[in-house]
Design an enzyme around this catalytic site. Structure first.
Site, mmCIF file in Angstrom:
data_model
loop_
_atom_site.group_PDB
_atom_site.id
_atom_site.type_symbol
_atom_site.label_atom_id
_atom_site.label_comp_id
_atom_site.label_asym_id
_atom_site.label_seq_id
_atom_site.Cartn_x
_atom_site.Cartn_y
_atom_site.Cartn_z
ATOM 1 C CE LYS A 66 5.527 11.163 8.095
ATOM 2 N NZ LYS A 66 6.527 9.999 9.095
ATOM 3 C CE LYS A 90 3.084 5.814 -0.724
ATOM 4 N NZ LYS A 90 3.703 4.654 -0.247
ATOM 5 C CE LYS A 102 9.374 2.259 3.144
ATOM 6 N NZ LYS A 102 7.615 2.907 2.664
ATOM 7 C CB THR A 186 -2.149 1.986 3.974
ATOM 8 O OG1 THR A 186 -1.752 3.209 5.308
ATOM 9 C CG2 THR A 186 -2.226 2.064 3.228
ATOM 10 C CG ASN A 217 -1.220 -2.171 8.730
ATOM 11 O OD1 ASN A 217 -1.403 -0.789 7.646
ATOM 12 N ND2 ASN A 217 -1.802 -1.441 9.821
ATOM 13 C CB SER A 345 2.191 9.281 8.667
ATOM 14 O OG SER A 345 2.395 8.336 9.519
HETATM 15 P P1 NAD Z 1 2.587 -6.777 6.148
HETATM 16 O O1 NAD Z 1 3.974 -6.936 6.297
HETATM 17 O O2 NAD Z 1 1.783 -5.953 7.481
HETATM 18 O O3 NAD Z 1 1.760 -7.429 5.453
HETATM 19 C C1 NAD Z 1 2.091 -8.091 4.336
HETATM 20 C C2 NAD Z 1 1.369 -9.216 3.540
HETATM 21 O O4 NAD Z 1 1.195 -9.840 2.561
HETATM 22 C C3 NAD Z 1 1.747 -10.048 4.927
HETATM 23 O O5 NAD Z 1 -0.134 -10.925 4.660
HETATM 24 C C4 NAD Z 1 2.282 -11.338 4.113
HETATM 25 O O6 NAD Z 1 2.074 -12.383 4.135
HETATM 26 C C5 NAD Z 1 2.080 -11.488 2.377
HETATM 27 N N1 NAD Z 1 3.300 -11.424 1.383
HETATM 28 C C6 NAD Z 1 4.677 -11.254 1.610
HETATM 29 N N2 NAD Z 1 4.488 -11.956 0.687
HETATM 30 C C7 NAD Z 1 4.361 -12.376 -0.397
HETATM 31 C C8 NAD Z 1 3.529 -12.212 -0.683
HETATM 32 N N3 NAD Z 1 5.097 -12.658 -2.064
HETATM 33 N N4 NAD Z 1 2.154 -13.254 -1.843
HETATM 34 C C9 NAD Z 1 1.286 -12.747 -1.078
HETATM 35 N N5 NAD Z 1 1.238 -12.393 -0.137
HETATM 36 C C10 NAD Z 1 2.665 -11.496 0.547
HETATM 37 O O7 NAD Z 1 2.401 -5.091 5.176
HETATM 38 P P2 NAD Z 1 2.277 -3.752 4.998
HETATM 39 O O8 NAD Z 1 2.481 -3.006 6.106
HETATM 40 O O9 NAD Z 1 0.639 -4.106 4.793
HETATM 41 O O10 NAD Z 1 3.080 -3.000 3.602
HETATM 42 C C11 NAD Z 1 2.397 -3.867 2.518
HETATM 43 C C12 NAD Z 1 2.637 -3.717 1.271
HETATM 44 O O11 NAD Z 1 1.767 -2.066 1.092
HETATM 45 C C13 NAD Z 1 4.002 -2.995 0.974
HETATM 46 O O12 NAD Z 1 4.747 -2.894 -0.069
HETATM 47 C C14 NAD Z 1 3.985 -1.357 1.488
HETATM 48 O O13 NAD Z 1 5.520 -1.053 1.421
HETATM 49 C C15 NAD Z 1 3.251 -1.156 1.083
HETATM 50 N N6 NAD Z 1 2.695 0.226 2.265
HETATM 51 C C16 NAD Z 1 2.706 0.136 3.649
HETATM 52 C C17 NAD Z 1 1.429 1.087 4.795
HETATM 53 C C18 NAD Z 1 1.223 0.794 5.680
HETATM 54 O O14 NAD Z 1 0.914 2.202 6.680
HETATM 55 N N7 NAD Z 1 1.788 -0.249 6.316
HETATM 56 C C19 NAD Z 1 1.346 2.452 3.817
HETATM 57 C C20 NAD Z 1 1.796 2.273 2.765
HETATM 58 C C21 NAD Z 1 2.540 1.273 1.497
#
Ligand code: NAD
Length: 411
Positions: A66, A90, A102, A186, A217, A345
Site C-alpha cells: 500500500k 507505517k 510507493k 492525514t 494537503n 485509505s
Molecule cells: P502537497 O504537495 O499537497 O503540499 C506540500 C506543501 O509543502 C506545499 O504547500 C509546498 O509549497 C510546500 N513545500 C514544498 N517544498 C517546501 C520547502 N522546501 N519548504 C517549505 N514548504 C515547502 O503534499 P502533501 O500531500 O501535503 O504531502 C506533504 C508531505 O506529507 C510529503 O512528505 C508526503 O509524502 C507526506 N504525506 C502525505 C500524505 C497525504 O495523505 N497527502 C500522507 C502521509 C504523508
C-alpha cells in the site's frame, strides 16, 4: 548518504534494542521488488516525450502492498524505495493489514497540460498493471497527485481488467467510492498524535501554539485541525516562504489568499518570515508537513519547539534526532504521526470491498481510536526499551513484521 541508508538508521537502532532475529532484519532491509518503467507520451505539440516511472513494493508480509504515487521532478529510485519502506513500517505501526509500497514519476506536473497529465497517468498504470490490484498493491495520492489522478488511474485499470475496480486504489472522489474524511485524514491524524503528546506533557491545547511547515494537503489540514482543537496556529509556510501572526492566523483568510495568488506569503495581517525562521519559532508544537530532510544537523539546534509532530515523510535526519534527544524535544515520528492518511485509505478499501459506506463521523471516530492506540503502543515501547519515539515506532513495526514472517515461514 543515500536516503534509503539514512532511513534505515533508526530501524537499525530498533533492531539492536529489541535484538531482532537477524534473518527478519535482513528481509526488511531490502524491498521485495522494484519496477522501473519508461512511459512514452504524445505531447500537445505533436512530439513524443518518454518519462521514467517506478513502483517499489517494499513488503507484502502483512498484506497487500500500500502506498501513494508521487509526481515530482526529483523522484528517484532510491526515494521510492525509501518511501515504500516507510509505508511498510507505517502500516505495521497503525495495525493495518497491509505491506508497503510507493510509486513515482519523474515529472514536474505543472509543465503539462491536463490532457498530457491524463495521458501520462494512464500510460503509467498500463506499465505497472502486472504488479497492482486490490489484493496485490493498492496505490493512493502523494505529492502532486490527487482525486482526479486517482480517478484516471481507476478508469485505466478497470479497462485493463474489464471490471469495475474501486478497491485497487484509494484517495478517490466520493462518486467513485472514496471515503468521507479522507482529504483531512492525514492532517487530522497529525493533530490526534500531537494532542496525545501534549497530554503526556501536561499541556492543555488552549495553552499551546503551533507552527506548520507546508500548506498543501497535509499542512493545511493539520493547521485547521489544530485550530478545531483550540491550539493556536501562529505560522504556516509553503515553498515560497512563511507567514507569522502572534495572535493566531486566520486560516480561512490564508486559504482564500493562497487560492487567489498561489502562495500564503503576503496574506494580509501577517508578517512574512522565512521557512528557516518558522522552524526556529518558540512554539509548543512544530509540525513539518512539507517534505523530507527539513530538520538537519545544520538547523536542529535552532529548534525551540517542545514537541515535533511529523506530517511529512522523513523530515528529520538522524543527526537532528540526536540533537532533539539531547534537548529533550519530544518527536512524534512520521511513521506514527502521519499514519492517518493510510488509515482512512484502509477504511476506503474496506468500504469498497463491502460496497457499503460509513458516515464521516464513523470514519473520524474509528481513525481517532486507532491512532490513539498506536500512539500509546509506541509510547509503551519507548518506556520499555528506553528509546525515543522514533526508535520505539520501529520496534512496534518490526515486532509485528517479524512475528508474521516467522509464522509464514519466511525466516
Ligand atoms: P502537497 O504537495 O499537497 O503540499 C506540500 C506543501 O509543502 C506545499 O504547500 C509546498 O509549497 C510546500 N513545500 C514544498 N517544498 C517546501 C520547502 N522546501 N519548504 C517549505 N514548504 C515547502 O503534499 P502533501 O500531500 O501535503 O504531502 C506533504 C508531505 O506529507 C510529503 O512528505 C508526503 O509524502 C507526506 N504525506 C502525505 C500524505 C497525504 O495523505 N497527502 C500522507 C502521509 C504523508
Amino acid at each position: 548518504m543515500n536516503i534509503f541508508e539514512m532511513a534505515k538508521i533508526p530501524m537499525n537502532q530498533a533492531i539492536a534494542a529489541m535484538q531482532l532475529d537477524p534473518g527478519a532484519a535482513a528481509v526488511i532491509a531490502v524491498p521485495e521488488r522494484t519496477l522501473e518503467v519508461s512511459i512514452p507520451v504524445k505531447m500537445d505539440d505533436g512530439s513524443t516525450r518518454v518519462f521514467t516511472g517506478y513502483r517499489s513494493q517494499h513488503s507484502t508480509v502483512l498484506g497487500p502492498a500500500k502506498g501513494g504515487v508521487r509526481y515530482h521532478q526529483n523522484v528517484s529510485i532510491d526515494e521510492v524505495k525509501t518511501l515504500g519502506f516507510w509505508m511498510t513500517c507505517k502500516c505495521a505501526v497503525a495495525g493495518l493489514p497491509y505491506g508497503g509500497a510507493k510509486g513515482g514519476i519523474i515529472v514536474d506536473p505543472a509543465t503539462l497540460s491536463a490532457r498530457e497529465l491524463e495521458a501520462l497517468t494512464r500510460a503509467y498504470i498500463t506499465k505497472i498493471a502486472p504488479l497492482i490490484g486490490e489484493k496485490k498493491d493498492i496505490p493512493a495520492p502523494d505529492m502532486n497527485t490527487n482525486g482526479q489522478i486517482m480517478g484516471w488511474m481507476m478508469d485505466e485499470y478497470s479497462k485493463i481488467t474489464g471490471q469495475f475496480e474501486p478497491g485497487f486504489i484509494t484517495g478517490k472522489a466520493l462518486c467513485l467510492g472514496g471515503s468521507l474524511g479522507r482529504t483531512a485524514a492525514t492532517g487530522r491524524g497529525v493533530v490526534v498524535a500531537a494532542l496525545e503528546a501534549l497530554k503526556l506533557k501536561g499541556i492543555a491545547p488552549d495553552q499551546a501554539t503551533a507552527a506548520v511547515q507546508g500548506f498543501g494537503n497535509v499542512g493545511s489540514w493539520t493547521a485547521k485541525m489544530f485550530v478545531e482543537n483550540n491550539v493556536k496556529v501562529v505560522a504556516v509556510s509553503d515553498v515560497k516562504g512563511a507567514i507569522y501572526c502572534a495572535e493566531g492566523l486566520n486560516l480561512a483568510a490564508v486559504e482564500a489568499y493562497q487560492k487567489e495568488t498561489g502562495s500564503v506569503v503576503g496574506c494580509q495581517g501577517t508578517k512574512t518570515i522565512t521557512n528557516a525562521e518558522l522552524l526556529a519559532l518558540e512554539v509548543t508544537v512544530l509540525a513539518p508537513c512539507a517534505m523530507e530532510l527539513q530538520l538537519t544537523k545544520d538547523n536542529a539546534d535552532a529548534v525551540r519547539a517542545q514537541i515535533i509532530a511529523e506530517g511529512a515523510n522523513g523530515p528529520t535526519t538522524p543527526d537532528a534526532d540526536a540533537v532533539f534527544d539531547a534537548k529533550g524535544i519530544f518527536v512524534v515520528p512520521d511513521i506514527l504521526a502521519n499514519g492517518g492518511g493510510v488509515t482512512v485509505s484502509y477504511f476506503e478499501w474496506v468500504q469498497n470491498l463491502y460496497r457499503y459506506f460509513w458516515t464521516e463521523a464513523e470514519v473520524i471516530e474509528k481513525q481517532t481510536v486507532m491512532m490513539q492506540k498506536a500512539f500509546h503502543e509506541v509510547h509503551e515501547a519507548s518506556v520499555k526499551y528506553q528509546v525515543n519515539m522514533r526508535v520505539a515506532a520501529y520496534i512496534v513495526a518490526l515486532g509485528r513484521l517479524a512475528e508474521a514472517m516467522k509464522i509464514r515461514g519466511i525466516c
